[in-house]
Write a protein that holds these residues in place. Sequence first.
Motif, PDB file in Angstrom:
ATOM      1  N   THR A  65      -7.190   1.823  -5.395  1.00  0.00           N
ATOM      2  CA  THR A  65      -6.767   1.831  -6.635  1.00  0.00           C
ATOM      3  C   THR A  65      -8.100   1.950  -7.570  1.00  0.00           C
ATOM      4  O   THR A  65      -9.114   1.791  -7.150  1.00  0.00           O
ATOM      5  N   ASP A 185      -3.741   3.881 -12.509  1.00  0.00           N
ATOM      6  CA  ASP A 185      -3.180   5.240 -12.217  1.00  0.00           C
ATOM      7  C   ASP A 185      -1.575   5.397 -12.624  1.00  0.00           C
ATOM      8  O   ASP A 185      -0.936   4.322 -12.361  1.00  0.00           O
ATOM      9  N   SER A 266      -0.427  11.085  -3.854  1.00  0.00           N
ATOM     10  CA  SER A 266      -0.696  10.438  -5.158  1.00  0.00           C
ATOM     11  C   SER A 266      -1.942   9.409  -5.223  1.00  0.00           C
ATOM     12  O   SER A 266      -2.727   9.181  -5.731  1.00  0.00           O
ATOM     13  N   SER A 270      -5.106   9.589  -6.726  1.00  0.00           N
ATOM     14  CA  SER A 270      -5.909   8.794  -7.582  1.00  0.00           C
ATOM     15  C   SER A 270      -7.323   8.216  -7.385  1.00  0.00           C
ATOM     16  O   SER A 270      -8.249   8.138  -7.891  1.00  0.00           O
TER      17      SER A 270
END
Length: 292
Positions: A65, A185, A266, A270
């Motif tokens: 993250t 994100d 993804s 990110s």
Amino acid sequence: GTEYVPNPYHYVITALLLIFNSERALLFLPLILGIASALLFFQLLSLIGVKLGAASSSLLVLSVTPAYLALFTGLYLAGFILFLSLLVIVLLNSKRAFPQMIGIICSLILALTSIMGFALTVLILLVFYLVIKKNLRVLILSVIASIILVVFVSLSFSQFPRVLGFHAFSFKDTLSLLGAQLGFDVFLLLIFLIGFIVVWIRTEKKRFLHLGVLALFALSFFNTIARAFASFILAYYCAVAINYLYKRKWELGIIRTGTLLLILCSLAFSAANQMNLIVSAQPDSSLAEALI
């Protein structure tokens, strides 16, 4: 200029410099705080009954993250605040007296470090205690002791604590894709929504807890400290969503495979985007030469 306000985190950094007599020792501090925060988050998930597999998946999502990468790649105050908060939450939920005493001491340090971080921690604990129907005695004692200490220190130094982190709403401050150093994100937010809906449907008895999560996310768009807290919680809901999509019965297996590949790509994008932001934020060679 802005008046300097003493902070426990600054004393921790100074103590490390005095002990090791080298700035290189500080390179390991964010790494240690990051690993410790992840382990505390894992412990917290275990306390609320999350299964081992789901808790482990949450840590994997957390590790990529944007907020986690941003907080624990430098000597950022928000990372230290988050570590202290998780430590307080875990210790105050212990059934033994000694860990609870350590938790109260840590809450005192947290209150001196960040009023906003302390307030969010108390609110999270309050919701947590109400959901699991735990006695509020230890929490109340911790809050009273912390308030007394903050007032005493403020009067002694004639400096009132600042409530840090608030800002006007802006997508540039909240979305990492638009350059936010501590942001969300976009795709992870979409996965979070899926996970939140799944958890909301499955756990009717803990919906009050999930409403608290929604309130925290709403606040996170206006406060960086709240965004740091929300980013950890986001990882759990994303893990739930990924697990749901993986186990869901699809009419065509290729759709499930494509969906999971899209999610993995993804997550990788990110993390790569956030690392690029971190590198771009570092002093360039021209600035270094100007300081020499």
